[in-house]
Design a protein around this motif. Structure first.
Motif, PDB file in Angstrom:
ATOM      1  N   ALA A  77      65.183  55.960  51.677  1.00 43.72           N
ATOM      2  CA  ALA A  77      65.175  57.253  51.560  1.00 43.72           C
ATOM      3  C   ALA A  77      66.293  57.772  50.574  1.00 43.72           C
ATOM      4  O   ALA A  77      67.284  57.214  49.871  1.00 43.72           O
ATOM      5  CB  ALA A  77      65.730  58.071  52.869  1.00 43.72           C
ATOM      6  N   ARG A  79      69.266  59.970  48.841  1.00 43.40           N
ATOM      7  CA  ARG A  79      70.415  60.999  49.432  1.00 43.40           C
ATOM      8  C   ARG A  79      71.168  61.311  48.162  1.00 43.40           C
ATOM      9  O   ARG A  79      71.341  60.717  47.369  1.00 43.40           O
ATOM     10  CB  ARG A  79      71.236  59.885  50.231  1.00 43.40           C
ATOM     11  N   ASN A  81      74.426  62.222  46.325  1.00 49.14           N
ATOM     12  CA  ASN A  81      75.932  61.871  46.361  1.00 49.14           C
ATOM     13  C   ASN A  81      76.805  62.991  46.300  1.00 49.14           C
ATOM     14  O   ASN A  81      77.033  63.815  45.083  1.00 49.14           O
ATOM     15  CB  ASN A  81      76.189  60.982  45.137  1.00 49.14           C
ATOM     16  N   GLU A  82      77.015  63.869  47.446  1.00 47.31           N
ATOM     17  CA  GLU A  82      77.604  65.268  47.343  1.00 47.31           C
ATOM     18  C   GLU A  82      78.869  65.136  46.528  1.00 47.31           C
ATOM     19  O   GLU A  82      79.294  66.166  45.859  1.00 47.31           O
ATOM     20  CB  GLU A  82      78.102  65.560  48.843  1.00 47.31           C
ATOM     21  N   LEU A 116      71.458  60.967  42.560  1.00 39.82           N
ATOM     22  CA  LEU A 116      70.628  60.560  43.644  1.00 39.82           C
ATOM     23  C   LEU A 116      70.743  58.913  43.813  1.00 39.82           C
ATOM     24  O   LEU A 116      70.616  58.158  43.179  1.00 39.82           O
ATOM     25  CB  LEU A 116      69.219  60.966  43.383  1.00 39.82           C
ATOM     26  N   GLU A 117      70.852  58.674  45.453  1.00 44.12           N
ATOM     27  CA  GLU A 117      71.011  57.202  45.873  1.00 44.12           C
ATOM     28  C   GLU A 117      69.753  56.954  46.662  1.00 44.12           C
ATOM     29  O   GLU A 117      69.553  57.883  47.478  1.00 44.12           O
ATOM     30  CB  GLU A 117      72.080  57.148  46.385  1.00 44.12           C
ATOM     31  N   THR A 118      69.381  55.490  46.776  1.00 44.45           N
ATOM     32  CA  THR A 118      68.580  55.398  47.386  1.00 44.45           C
ATOM     33  C   THR A 118      69.256  54.541  48.734  1.00 44.45           C
ATOM     34  O   THR A 118      69.983  53.559  48.446  1.00 44.45           O
ATOM     35  CB  THR A 118      67.532  54.100  46.843  1.00 44.45           C
ATOM     36  N   VAL A 119      68.973  54.751  49.970  1.00 38.36           N
ATOM     37  CA  VAL A 119      69.564  53.996  51.004  1.00 38.36           C
ATOM     38  C   VAL A 119      68.643  53.683  51.855  1.00 38.36           C
ATOM     39  O   VAL A 119      67.283  53.901  51.993  1.00 38.36           O
ATOM     40  CB  VAL A 119      70.604  55.020  51.618  1.00 38.36           C
ATOM     41  N   VAL A 121      66.806  53.399  55.351  1.00 42.56           N
ATOM     42  CA  VAL A 121      66.821  54.075  56.751  1.00 42.56           C
ATOM     43  C   VAL A 121      67.203  53.510  57.838  1.00 42.56           C
ATOM     44  O   VAL A 121      66.707  52.304  58.218  1.00 42.56           O
ATOM     45  CB  VAL A 121      65.439  54.619  57.002  1.00 42.56           C
TER      46      VAL A 121
END
Length: 295
Positions: A77, A79, A81-82, A116-119, A121
């Motif tokens: 997903a 995510r 990076n705030e 944007l990071e791919t993490v 799930v």
């Protein structure tokens, strides 16, 4: 109970809950039970349960247990990076109006590397629990297969050890019946040696030489060694018949066998007895080597 070798191998593959996995188990000789475990990242919670189950089914050996696990399909997903996004927006506000440029757009900001990071799930708790139960069930099967393999090899080793017991007992009987071990034969041989010494010199005391000859004849008797060997053979046969984790006891008996055969060889006063002693020592060496493989 069956005799168990400490050498075994098993591999079990499984699939479910979006994963594929393989358990691989290997065991070799060891003084005690040494379990070396390799689990994939994120599955450390299985460590204690795996060790407890392996410890319940194995008594001795150096055991390696490995679990390899892969997702059947990528579950990822995006995510934001705030922290990085906040820093970029703060920088935009500070330099806004000082640089002649169009205001940044959303797609432009999101295109900045790292925003944007791919993490991966993570599985929900219920799925994770069900997967853990399935993995432990397959481990149980793998442990059972390795125990069965150790039992098969243990049975083969037991047959070899029983053959060694028969051989040692046969050689002990040959030594028992050897004419050269009779006290009168020993005394006669020593008397001949004393006579040779008296012929060579007149300064020897015949009475003292006679006493020494009797003492040497007593020390040269292997009666005690033969009796101990007979007792050890009987004890080893009982252990082999009972089975179970008897490796340490048999190892101790093997050391006793070695001690008695060494003494027998050192006391041998005839070529025939020496030959029997050497054959027995070779059988004992084979016994000691095989015993090292038993649990």
């Amino acid at each position: 109970m069956a005799l168990m070798s400490m050498t075994g191998f098993a591999r079990i593959a499984g699939a479910g809950f979006g994963y594929r996995w393989t358990w691989e188990l290997r065991s070799v000789n060891g003084k005690g039970l040494d379990i070396r475990l390799r689990l994939p990242a994120g599955f450390d919670q299985l460590d204690q349960a795996v060790r407890e189950r392996a410890g319940a089914m194995l008594s001795r050996g150096s055991v390696q247990i490995g679990l390899s696990l892969q997702r059947e399909a990528s579950a990822t997903a995006l995510r934001v990076n705030e922290d990085l996004l906040a820093s970029i927006l703060d920088l935009v506000r500070r330099i806004e109006g000082t640089v002649p440029a169009a205001p940044p757009t959303l797609d432009g900001i999101l295109a900045i590397r790292g925003v944007l990071e791919t993490v991966e799930v993570e599985d929900d708790p219920q799925t994770a629990a069900a997967l853990g139960e399935r993995l432990m069930a397959d481990l149980e099967i793998a442990l059972g297969e390795m125990v069965a393999a150790r039992a098969r090899e243990g049975a083969a080793i037991g047959a070899v050890l029983m053959a060694r017991m028969d051989e040692i007992d046969r050689l002990r009987s040959e030594a028992e019946a050897a004419p050269a071990r009779k006290p009168e034969a020993i005394r006669r041989r020593l008397a001949e040696q004393v006579a040779t010494l008296l012929d060579a010199s007149s300064s020897f005391d015949p009475d003292r030489l006679h006493q020494e000859a009797i003492l040497l004849a007593t020390k040269a008797d292997i009666r005690e060694e033969l009796d101990r060997l007979q007792t050890h053979v009987a004890a080893a046969r009982v252990l082999l018949s009972e089975g179970g984790a008897v490796g340490r006891k048999l190892d101790f008996l093997a050391q006793e066998f070695n001690r008695e055969t060494n003494t027998l060889c050192s006391k041998a006063n005839d070529r025939s007895l020496t030959a029997i002693g050497l054959d027995m020592k070779a059988a004992v060496d084979q016994l000691r080597e095989q015993v090292q493989n038993l649990e």
